[in-house]
Design a protein around this motif. Structure first.
Motif, mmCIF file in Angstrom:
data_model
loop_
_atom_site.group_PDB
_atom_site.id
_atom_site.type_symbol
_atom_site.label_atom_id
_atom_site.label_comp_id
_atom_site.label_asym_id
_atom_site.label_seq_id
_atom_site.Cartn_x
_atom_site.Cartn_y
_atom_site.Cartn_z
ATOM 1 N N GLY A 125 39.212 11.709 22.069
ATOM 2 C CA GLY A 125 39.288 10.366 21.513
ATOM 3 C C GLY A 125 38.279 10.074 20.428
ATOM 4 O O GLY A 125 37.953 8.927 20.161
ATOM 5 N N GLU A 126 37.789 11.132 19.775
ATOM 6 C CA GLU A 126 36.862 10.934 18.658
ATOM 7 C C GLU A 126 37.609 10.296 17.495
ATOM 8 O O GLU A 126 38.547 10.874 16.968
ATOM 9 N N ALA A 127 37.169 9.136 17.069
ATOM 10 C CA ALA A 127 37.927 8.358 16.088
ATOM 11 C C ALA A 127 38.042 9.055 14.739
ATOM 12 O O ALA A 127 39.080 9.013 14.094
ATOM 13 N N GLN A 128 36.996 9.730 14.306
ATOM 14 C CA GLN A 128 37.003 10.301 12.949
ATOM 15 C C GLN A 128 37.762 11.627 12.874
ATOM 16 O O GLN A 128 37.990 12.155 11.810
ATOM 17 N N LYS A 129 38.140 12.148 14.016
ATOM 18 C CA LYS A 129 38.805 13.447 14.044
ATOM 19 C C LYS A 129 40.307 13.277 13.938
ATOM 20 O O LYS A 129 40.861 12.287 14.387
ATOM 21 N N GLY A 130 40.990 14.282 13.372
ATOM 22 C CA GLY A 130 42.446 14.252 13.318
ATOM 23 C C GLY A 130 43.039 14.478 14.695
ATOM 24 O O GLY A 130 42.337 14.772 15.656
ATOM 25 N N GLY A 131 44.347 14.335 14.783
ATOM 26 C CA GLY A 131 45.022 14.628 16.042
ATOM 27 C C GLY A 131 45.607 13.379 16.676
ATOM 28 O O GLY A 131 45.126 12.276 16.441
ATOM 29 N N VAL A 132 46.645 13.572 17.476
ATOM 30 C CA VAL A 132 47.275 12.441 18.153
ATOM 31 C C VAL A 132 46.743 12.324 19.574
ATOM 32 O O VAL A 132 46.295 13.303 20.179
ATOM 33 N N ALA A 133 46.786 11.114 20.093
ATOM 34 C CA ALA A 133 46.416 10.891 21.492
ATOM 35 C C ALA A 133 47.499 11.522 22.375
ATOM 36 O O ALA A 133 48.655 11.640 21.956
ATOM 37 N N PRO A 134 47.121 11.935 23.597
ATOM 38 C CA PRO A 134 48.100 12.578 24.479
ATOM 39 C C PRO A 134 49.416 11.799 24.632
ATOM 40 O O PRO A 134 50.484 12.399 24.624
ATOM 41 N N ASN A 135 49.337 10.472 24.708
ATOM 42 C CA ASN A 135 50.585 9.718 24.917
ATOM 43 C C ASN A 135 51.448 9.590 23.663
ATOM 44 O O ASN A 135 52.525 9.012 23.699
ATOM 45 N N GLU A 136 50.996 10.153 22.551
ATOM 46 C CA GLU A 136 51.800 10.133 21.320
ATOM 47 C C GLU A 136 52.470 11.475 21.027
ATOM 48 O O GLU A 136 53.202 11.617 20.050
ATOM 49 N N LEU A 155 50.838 23.186 20.617
ATOM 50 C CA LEU A 155 49.708 22.281 20.391
ATOM 51 C C LEU A 155 48.512 23.019 19.820
ATOM 52 O O LEU A 155 48.331 24.211 20.037
ATOM 53 N N MET A 156 47.694 22.261 19.110
ATOM 54 C CA MET A 156 46.407 22.777 18.606
ATOM 55 C C MET A 156 45.294 21.809 19.000
ATOM 56 O O MET A 156 45.465 20.600 18.934
ATOM 57 N N LEU A 157 44.168 22.381 19.397
ATOM 58 C CA LEU A 157 43.025 21.566 19.824
ATOM 59 C C LEU A 157 41.745 21.996 19.113
ATOM 60 O O LEU A 157 41.459 23.191 19.000
ATOM 61 N N ILE A 158 40.981 21.019 18.652
ATOM 62 C CA ILE A 158 39.588 21.252 18.237
ATOM 63 C C ILE A 158 38.732 20.394 19.164
ATOM 64 O O ILE A 158 38.734 19.175 19.047
ATOM 65 N N PRO A 159 38.024 21.002 20.117
ATOM 66 C CA PRO A 159 37.238 20.170 21.032
ATOM 67 C C PRO A 159 35.993 19.596 20.364
ATOM 68 O O PRO A 159 35.553 20.101 19.329
ATOM 69 N N GLU A 160 35.472 18.566 20.969
ATOM 70 C CA GLU A 160 34.225 17.970 20.484
ATOM 71 C C GLU A 160 33.111 19.005 20.585
ATOM 72 O O GLU A 160 33.024 19.729 21.574
ATOM 73 N N LYS A 161 32.266 19.088 19.560
ATOM 74 C CA LYS A 161 31.268 20.168 19.495
ATOM 75 C C LYS A 161 30.250 20.132 20.624
ATOM 76 O O LYS A 161 29.981 21.136 21.263
ATOM 77 N N ALA A 162 29.695 18.972 20.857
ATOM 78 C CA ALA A 162 28.518 18.897 21.710
ATOM 79 C C ALA A 162 28.795 19.226 23.179
ATOM 80 O O ALA A 162 27.975 19.829 23.852
ATOM 81 N N GLN A 163 29.977 18.875 23.655
ATOM 82 C CA GLN A 163 30.145 18.912 25.111
ATOM 83 C C GLN A 163 30.689 20.232 25.644
ATOM 84 O O GLN A 163 31.203 21.056 24.900
ATOM 85 N N ASP A 164 30.602 20.398 26.923
ATOM 86 C CA ASP A 164 31.244 21.525 27.589
ATOM 87 C C ASP A 164 32.756 21.306 27.508
ATOM 88 O O ASP A 164 33.270 20.293 27.954
ATOM 89 N N SER A 165 33.447 22.283 26.934
ATOM 90 C CA SER A 165 34.862 22.081 26.628
ATOM 91 C C SER A 165 35.799 22.407 27.776
ATOM 92 O O SER A 165 37.006 22.239 27.657
ATOM 93 N N SER A 166 35.260 22.849 28.887
ATOM 94 C CA SER A 166 36.097 23.354 29.963
ATOM 95 C C SER A 166 37.176 22.355 30.417
ATOM 96 O O SER A 166 38.354 22.686 30.515
ATOM 97 N N GLN A 167 36.761 21.109 30.621
ATOM 98 C CA GLN A 167 37.726 20.095 31.071
ATOM 99 C C GLN A 167 38.746 19.774 29.999
ATOM 100 O O GLN A 167 39.918 19.540 30.284
ATOM 101 N N THR A 168 38.269 19.753 28.756
ATOM 102 C CA THR A 168 39.174 19.469 27.642
ATOM 103 C C THR A 168 40.224 20.568 27.506
ATOM 104 O O THR A 168 41.398 20.299 27.292
ATOM 105 N N PHE A 169 39.792 21.831 27.649
ATOM 106 C CA PHE A 169 40.746 22.944 27.589
ATOM 107 C C PHE A 169 41.778 22.842 28.722
ATOM 108 O O PHE A 169 42.972 23.056 28.504
#
Ligand SMILES: *Cc1c(COP(=O)(O)O)cnc(C)c1O
Length: 221
Positions: A125-136, A155-169
């Protein structure tokens, strides 16, 4: 062994040990890298290359036409650049709005080309990043499915840099599974970059986009 050959051997080993023999597509992200560097990577057996800037894609694709490389466009898409992308990319990873789907379909038709398409998702949900929200995702997927020159692949994903990406993946893999249940052409999950590709593969990625760990630091100019 050149640095490139050394990097590639290491990455291939990591991929093998992360995926228990699933087929993983390795994209060499070549943005800002020279034509010579791409040729060197190709001579080691690589054929998928990733670019972020439309004009740079065009220059490289034209200069390297004779090698029949597979070009992946993965940068933000401005609507005045869709024609270049439609003419030169084989895959587009960063679809995130209807207007771009419509334009790419028209311009791919003019160029008599078929484009393999991924929807970029923004899970953090990073506002400045591209990509659609899951419900779109579903609405955009339907639009791509109805565009004759576009093939919806996943699908393509770029996770947020700072955090542990495990849950996002893990979340992205769930969204991918749901999409694959709805659309028969969906078979590709593009996630994993230099710093996290092993982890992304463990979470079910099928395509990784590796820049610096493979091609080296990007020249800054
Ligand atoms: C630049 C880029 C990559 C590669 O990044 P590295 O960290 O250098 O591996 C992958 N995906 C996208 C969308 C990029 O813009």
């Amino acid at each position: 062994m050149t640095d490139l050959a050394h990097n590639l051997a290491h990455i291939q080993h990591e991929i093998q040990s992360s995926c228990s023999n699933r087929d993983i597509t390795l994209i060499a992200v070549s943005k800002k890298q020279s034509i010579e560097r791409i040729k060197a990577a190709h001579s080691l057996g690589l054929s998928h290359f990733g670019e972020n800037y439309a004009q740079e894609l065009e220059q490289k694709a034209e200069a390297l036409k004779s090698l029949s490389l597979v070009w992946h466009f993965m940068g933000p898409i401005q609507s005045n650049k869709t024609k270049i992308i439609a003419q030169h990319a084989h895959w587009v990873h960063s679809l995130d709005r209807l207007k771009i789907v419509t334009r790419l379909n028209e311009q791919a038709k003019d160029a008599n080309r078929q484009l393999q398409c991924l929807i970029q998702v923004n899970i953090d949900g990073e506002a400045q990043k591209g990509g659609v929200a899951p419900n779109e995702i579903t609405a955009l997927a339907k639009a791509i499915e109805q565009a004759p020159q576009l093939t919806l692949r996943g699908l393509m994903l770029i996770p947020e840099k700072a955090q542990d990406s495990s849950q996002t993946f893990a979340k992205c893999r769930e969204l991918f599974n749901t999409l694959a249940d709805q659309f028969t052409t969906v078979d590709t999950l593009s996630m994993g970059m230099s710093n996290d590709y092993a982890q992304a593969i463990q979470h079910g990625s099928t395509m990784v986009r590796i820049g610096t760990a493979l091609m080296g630091e990007r020249p800054t100019s």
